[in-house]
Design an enzyme around this catalytic site. Sequence first.
Site, mmCIF file in Angstrom:
data_model
loop_
_atom_site.group_PDB
_atom_site.id
_atom_site.type_symbol
_atom_site.label_atom_id
_atom_site.label_comp_id
_atom_site.label_asym_id
_atom_site.label_seq_id
_atom_site.Cartn_x
_atom_site.Cartn_y
_atom_site.Cartn_z
ATOM 1 N N TYR A 14 0.847 -1.154 -0.011
ATOM 2 C CA TYR A 14 0.080 0.118 -0.007
ATOM 3 C C TYR A 14 0.988 1.413 -0.055
ATOM 4 O O TYR A 14 1.685 1.447 1.056
ATOM 5 C CB TYR A 14 -0.830 -0.159 1.413
ATOM 6 C CG TYR A 14 -2.094 -0.980 1.420
ATOM 7 C CD1 TYR A 14 -2.246 -1.731 0.125
ATOM 8 C CD2 TYR A 14 -2.590 -1.209 2.497
ATOM 9 C CE1 TYR A 14 -3.420 -2.722 0.049
ATOM 10 C CE2 TYR A 14 -3.680 -2.274 2.666
ATOM 11 C CZ TYR A 14 -3.978 -3.086 1.548
ATOM 12 O OH TYR A 14 -5.089 -3.913 1.598
ATOM 13 N N LEU A 55 -18.238 -1.387 2.689
ATOM 14 C CA LEU A 55 -19.091 -0.363 2.090
ATOM 15 C C LEU A 55 -18.523 -0.302 0.539
ATOM 16 O O LEU A 55 -18.927 0.655 -0.207
ATOM 17 C CB LEU A 55 -18.368 1.011 2.481
ATOM 18 C CG LEU A 55 -18.685 1.368 4.057
ATOM 19 C CD1 LEU A 55 -18.520 2.800 4.294
ATOM 20 C CD2 LEU A 55 -20.094 1.101 4.242
ATOM 21 N N ARG A 78 -16.026 -0.212 -1.277
ATOM 22 C CA ARG A 78 -15.037 0.872 -1.398
ATOM 23 C C ARG A 78 -15.512 2.255 -1.749
ATOM 24 O O ARG A 78 -15.253 2.919 -2.302
ATOM 25 C CB ARG A 78 -14.428 0.259 -2.736
ATOM 26 C CG ARG A 78 -13.502 -1.065 -2.470
ATOM 27 C CD ARG A 78 -13.337 -1.611 -3.858
ATOM 28 N NE ARG A 78 -12.836 -2.871 -3.812
ATOM 29 C CZ ARG A 78 -11.475 -2.936 -3.511
ATOM 30 N NH1 ARG A 78 -10.351 -2.162 -3.179
ATOM 31 N NH2 ARG A 78 -10.818 -4.352 -3.351
ATOM 32 N N GLY A 79 -16.906 2.397 -0.956
ATOM 33 C CA GLY A 79 -17.464 3.635 -0.939
ATOM 34 C C GLY A 79 -18.646 3.836 -1.739
ATOM 35 O O GLY A 79 -19.550 4.685 -1.291
ATOM 36 N N SER A 107 -21.847 3.640 0.412
ATOM 37 C CA SER A 107 -21.693 4.422 1.854
ATOM 38 C C SER A 107 -22.618 5.450 1.843
ATOM 39 O O SER A 107 -23.053 6.040 2.809
ATOM 40 C CB SER A 107 -20.016 5.199 1.622
ATOM 41 O OG SER A 107 -20.268 6.115 0.584
#
Length: 329
Positions: free
Chosen positions: A54, A204, A206-207, A210
């Site tokens: 990452y 989520l 990846r959003g 959300s």
Amino acid sequence: MRERTLGSLTTSALGLGCMSMSGMYGPADETESIATIHAALDAGITLLDTGDFYGMGHNEMLIRDALRDRDRDQVTISVKFGALRDPGQNWAGYDGRPAAVRNFLAYSLRRLGTDHIDVYRMARVDPAVPIEDTIGAIAEMVQAGHVRHIGLSEAGPEAIRRAAAVHPIVDLQIEYSLLSRGIEKEILPVCRELGIGITAYGVLSRGLLSGHWTRDRKVGADDFRARGPRFQGENLDHNLALVEALRGVAESRGVSVAQAAIAWVLARGEDIVPLVGARTRERLNEALGALDVAFTEEDLAAVEQAVPADAAAGDRYPTAQMAHLDSER
Ligand SMILES: NC(=O)c1ccc[n+]([C@@H]2O[C@H](COP(=O)([O-])OP(=O)(O)OC[C@H]3O[C@@H](n4cnc5c(N)ncnc54)[C@H](OP(=O)(O)O)[C@@H]3O)[C@@H](O)[C@H]2O)c1
């Protein structure tokens, strides 16, 4: 903070995934990232998840900086290794050879500024190396005191069984959400049979799930979501319609869409720890609110009616990356 048990490991009921603090979802603010990690620890989150790839090591050094004035022993650091990259930051396969395991680990320990990693796991099963060899190499590192527990990531049923035959596995890290329920048929039962917990990522989506994602949101080319099949064209329209249905249920229960999505995962079992991917304190606070959501069976049924199993349009990953998922074979 409530606790949950993953194999022989006890952690907070929610973990903080730090990936988005190192560029996987576009630029992140380093000061806010560290403040978010501190806020998570202050709220009782003990599990921090990272990967050595990452931000090419950036994420581990960020965690080291965040933990500088904290009690390291109160924190469970979970690290993924094995993903290869090139100078252009492109993905270049996986390496699970024993010598590579020891090499990855040595660099991670240095970057994290610690003498041990609490949970160490190969990011993807390396088809070129018997999983027994990879797990055996990590087991030697457990013996030597550099690693406390062994986990898996995106492994399928056979690999899970083979790994667990070599050394106890505390958890499988895998995508699990209202939009990604693939583990329920085979993988989750195998984990339960073997006493292996789940750290659920992408809760989520990846959003997308959300409640904050909009049709016109623009992301940079280096943001995973620029290529994520579920974020494209008609798939996105379809998936956002599911989110709107979920919004109706969430609002009628006085919670946000993200809280409903996280609470649903929390309700799937005491052996499941959702990793929330917040990179700001505001998002983190919203996610923490999911711990206070007490859904009844009726509420959960309404949530699943809004977002039925297998309703998502589009794969979890672009085609080339789907091919690396042992869990999808
Ligand atoms: N093992 C694996 O293969 C694997 C793969 C992926 C991730 N992971 C791990 O799992 C962790 C979580 O994954 P993820 O980041 O994809 O999870 P996620 O929770 O599905 O997505 C996180 C993103 O959702 C958005 N978001 C909107 N509202 C939020 C809220 N209230 N709380 C948190 N996020 C909110 C944020 O994007 P914006 O900031 O853009 O709004 C955030 O970056 C990662 O950090 C990583 O440690 C593991």
